[in-house]
Scaffold this active site. Sequence first.
Site, mmCIF file in Angstrom:
data_model
loop_
_atom_site.group_PDB
_atom_site.id
_atom_site.type_symbol
_atom_site.label_atom_id
_atom_site.label_comp_id
_atom_site.label_asym_id
_atom_site.label_seq_id
_atom_site.Cartn_x
_atom_site.Cartn_y
_atom_site.Cartn_z
ATOM 1 N N ASP A 284 0.918 -1.040 0.112
ATOM 2 C CA ASP A 284 -0.225 0.185 -0.059
ATOM 3 C C ASP A 284 0.907 1.088 -0.025
ATOM 4 O O ASP A 284 1.727 1.298 0.717
ATOM 5 C CB ASP A 284 -1.100 -0.063 1.181
ATOM 6 C CG ASP A 284 -2.075 0.864 0.966
ATOM 7 O OD1 ASP A 284 -1.904 2.004 0.764
ATOM 8 O OD2 ASP A 284 -3.327 0.545 1.380
ATOM 9 N N SER B 118 -7.415 3.889 -1.112
ATOM 10 C CA SER B 118 -7.278 2.495 -0.979
ATOM 11 C C SER B 118 -8.407 1.738 -1.347
ATOM 12 O O SER B 118 -8.141 0.535 -1.727
ATOM 13 C CB SER B 118 -6.433 1.950 0.340
ATOM 14 O OG SER B 118 -5.235 2.518 0.398
ATOM 15 N N THR C 216 -8.143 -1.821 1.933
ATOM 16 C CA THR C 216 -7.321 -3.054 0.929
ATOM 17 C C THR C 216 -7.963 -4.363 1.105
ATOM 18 O O THR C 216 -8.571 -4.787 0.238
ATOM 19 C CB THR C 216 -6.119 -2.917 0.843
ATOM 20 O OG1 THR C 216 -5.627 -1.416 0.821
ATOM 21 C CG2 THR C 216 -5.318 -3.624 -0.362
ATOM 22 N N GLU D 53 -1.334 -7.985 2.046
ATOM 23 C CA GLU D 53 -0.967 -6.464 1.951
ATOM 24 C C GLU D 53 0.208 -6.010 2.998
ATOM 25 O O GLU D 53 -0.083 -6.339 4.170
ATOM 26 C CB GLU D 53 -2.237 -5.699 2.211
ATOM 27 C CG GLU D 53 -1.996 -4.209 2.069
ATOM 28 C CD GLU D 53 -3.068 -3.291 2.661
ATOM 29 O OE1 GLU D 53 -3.168 -2.220 2.256
ATOM 30 O OE2 GLU D 53 -3.575 -3.771 3.553
ATOM 31 N N ASP E 24 2.327 2.696 3.310
ATOM 32 C CA ASP E 24 1.259 3.909 2.894
ATOM 33 C C ASP E 24 1.542 4.803 4.254
ATOM 34 O O ASP E 24 1.356 6.269 4.153
ATOM 35 C CB ASP E 24 0.025 3.369 2.909
ATOM 36 C CG ASP E 24 -1.077 4.524 2.667
ATOM 37 O OD1 ASP E 24 -1.095 5.241 1.910
ATOM 38 O OD2 ASP E 24 -2.114 4.582 3.663
ATOM 39 N N HIS F 245 2.360 8.953 4.551
ATOM 40 C CA HIS F 245 1.565 9.870 5.032
ATOM 41 C C HIS F 245 2.398 10.556 6.069
ATOM 42 O O HIS F 245 2.317 11.793 6.280
ATOM 43 C CB HIS F 245 0.380 9.272 5.726
ATOM 44 C CG HIS F 245 -0.659 8.730 4.649
ATOM 45 N ND1 HIS F 245 -1.375 9.995 4.112
ATOM 46 C CD2 HIS F 245 -1.249 7.638 4.545
ATOM 47 C CE1 HIS F 245 -2.467 9.035 3.248
ATOM 48 N NE2 HIS F 245 -2.241 7.795 3.328
ATOM 49 N N ASP G 113 -1.435 -0.157 -4.735
ATOM 50 C CA ASP G 113 -2.760 0.525 -5.163
ATOM 51 C C ASP G 113 -2.703 1.955 -5.501
ATOM 52 O O ASP G 113 -3.565 2.716 -6.133
ATOM 53 C CB ASP G 113 -3.643 0.452 -4.097
ATOM 54 C CG ASP G 113 -3.190 0.825 -2.499
ATOM 55 O OD1 ASP G 113 -1.774 1.205 -2.412
ATOM 56 O OD2 ASP G 113 -3.989 0.700 -1.639
ATOM 57 N N HIS G 114 -1.722 2.692 -5.170
ATOM 58 C CA HIS G 114 -1.414 4.092 -5.137
ATOM 59 C C HIS G 114 -0.048 4.415 -4.613
ATOM 60 O O HIS G 114 0.447 3.602 -3.647
ATOM 61 C CB HIS G 114 -2.307 4.900 -4.896
ATOM 62 C CG HIS G 114 -2.693 4.851 -3.432
ATOM 63 N ND1 HIS G 114 -1.851 5.318 -2.295
ATOM 64 C CD2 HIS G 114 -3.855 4.120 -2.640
ATOM 65 C CE1 HIS G 114 -2.412 4.582 -1.237
ATOM 66 N NE2 HIS G 114 -3.320 4.183 -1.421
ATOM 67 N N HIS H 33 -1.904 10.969 -0.678
ATOM 68 C CA HIS H 33 -1.629 10.063 -1.945
ATOM 69 C C HIS H 33 -1.095 10.944 -3.147
ATOM 70 O O HIS H 33 -1.550 12.112 -3.416
ATOM 71 C CB HIS H 33 -2.538 9.235 -2.353
ATOM 72 C CG HIS H 33 -3.290 8.289 -1.047
ATOM 73 N ND1 HIS H 33 -4.351 7.527 -1.249
ATOM 74 C CD2 HIS H 33 -2.598 8.142 -0.130
ATOM 75 C CE1 HIS H 33 -4.388 6.855 -0.305
ATOM 76 N NE2 HIS H 33 -3.304 7.221 0.602
HETATM 77 ZN ZN LIG Z 1 -3.082 6.038 2.357
#
Ligand SMILES: [Zn+2]
Length: 379
Positions: free
Chosen positions: A60, A101, A154, A268, A273, A277, A315-316, A342
């Site tokens: 992620d 997500s 996710t 995952e 992620d 952040h 996912d990004h 993101h």
């Molecule tokens: Zn995120």
Amino acid sequence: MILMIALTISLFSVAQNTYMDAEAENEEKIYKGGETYEVKTFPHKFKTDNPKNIILMIGDGMGVAQVYAGLTANKGHLFLENFKYMGFSKTYSSDNYITDSAAGGTALSAGVKTYNGAIGVDAEKNPVKTILEKAEDKGLATGLVSTSSITHATPASFIAHQESRNQYEDIAADFLKTDIDVFIGGGYNHFANREDGQNLVEKLEENGYKVEQEMSAISKIKKGKLAGLTAPAHNGRMEERGEMLEVATETALNILKRNKKGFFLMVEGSQIDWGGHAGSTIYVVEDMLDFDKTVGKALEFAAKDGETLLIVTSDHETGGMAVLNGDFNNGMVVGEYTTGGHTGLMVPVFAYGPGAEKFIGFMENTDINKKMEELLIKN
Ligand SMILES: [Zn+2]
């Protein structure tokens, strides 16, 4: 006069604290180097052209910068270098240039572009059958593993159908509507301590699941149905959760491989992620390396099995991360971040095993689902 002095002192201390905070933030942007691991090379000889099993691994928030930060921190190598077939995935959602997500997960799980926040439903909020559900219909074994809560966006996208990712209790209830064989992640409270008073842990047990909360107990289970709920909500960072992801993935593979027809497993690495952040290179690297080591376990399984397709993607991207400097000798990485959210950047897709050659070039995130379904469901 006294008031003036007090005011001056307090202003000074505020200013000083701000300065110290800024300093602390910058420190998080530099990973100074740490433990490394040896990366093995796996052969590219497989028993079949069509995979019997698919393992989909989602980092992620993992863009190319996150991968390269990890590669630098591990002094120049990652398990990801074993992959020969690579591509790029366009991650935008149905209503936004920048996906979240939930929409990103639903694109991968069900092959539809949908709105940010959607869990297993299309842009018109209709439920869409996921690859996990289709695999079940075909008699395959299925599993989900994550370092977040298992009800988080996710993993939820693969098993639940809800209008909003925030409906954690509804998402947990959706697990009971399926025949999933193994799921391991946080989120115990969404099953056991619910606002509606239902105890889904008891219901899981009635349905034949072993429900365990400790990884030491979870890792001992070799067959049957398993619900591993390893934290009340999300699992902690690496220093707290240890090798949870690696061990959970191996445990799931051990159980799923018993199904003669095959299996679908989604794994995952949720917290790459969160590092993005937070604008923390330390957090990004720790979780990137944890994820890559788990990729190593999946590669080991797939190489030995010869009938397993392993896909690793994201996912990004998160953080708009750039790698400004690094040192392969000591593993130092200097990261910089352009956003706390993101980005719309394309993300890498890696494939290994029978069918891997289909995952090259530019593709929509939804194409990853379609290619997987052609190989696993329609065959
Ligand atoms: Zn995120």
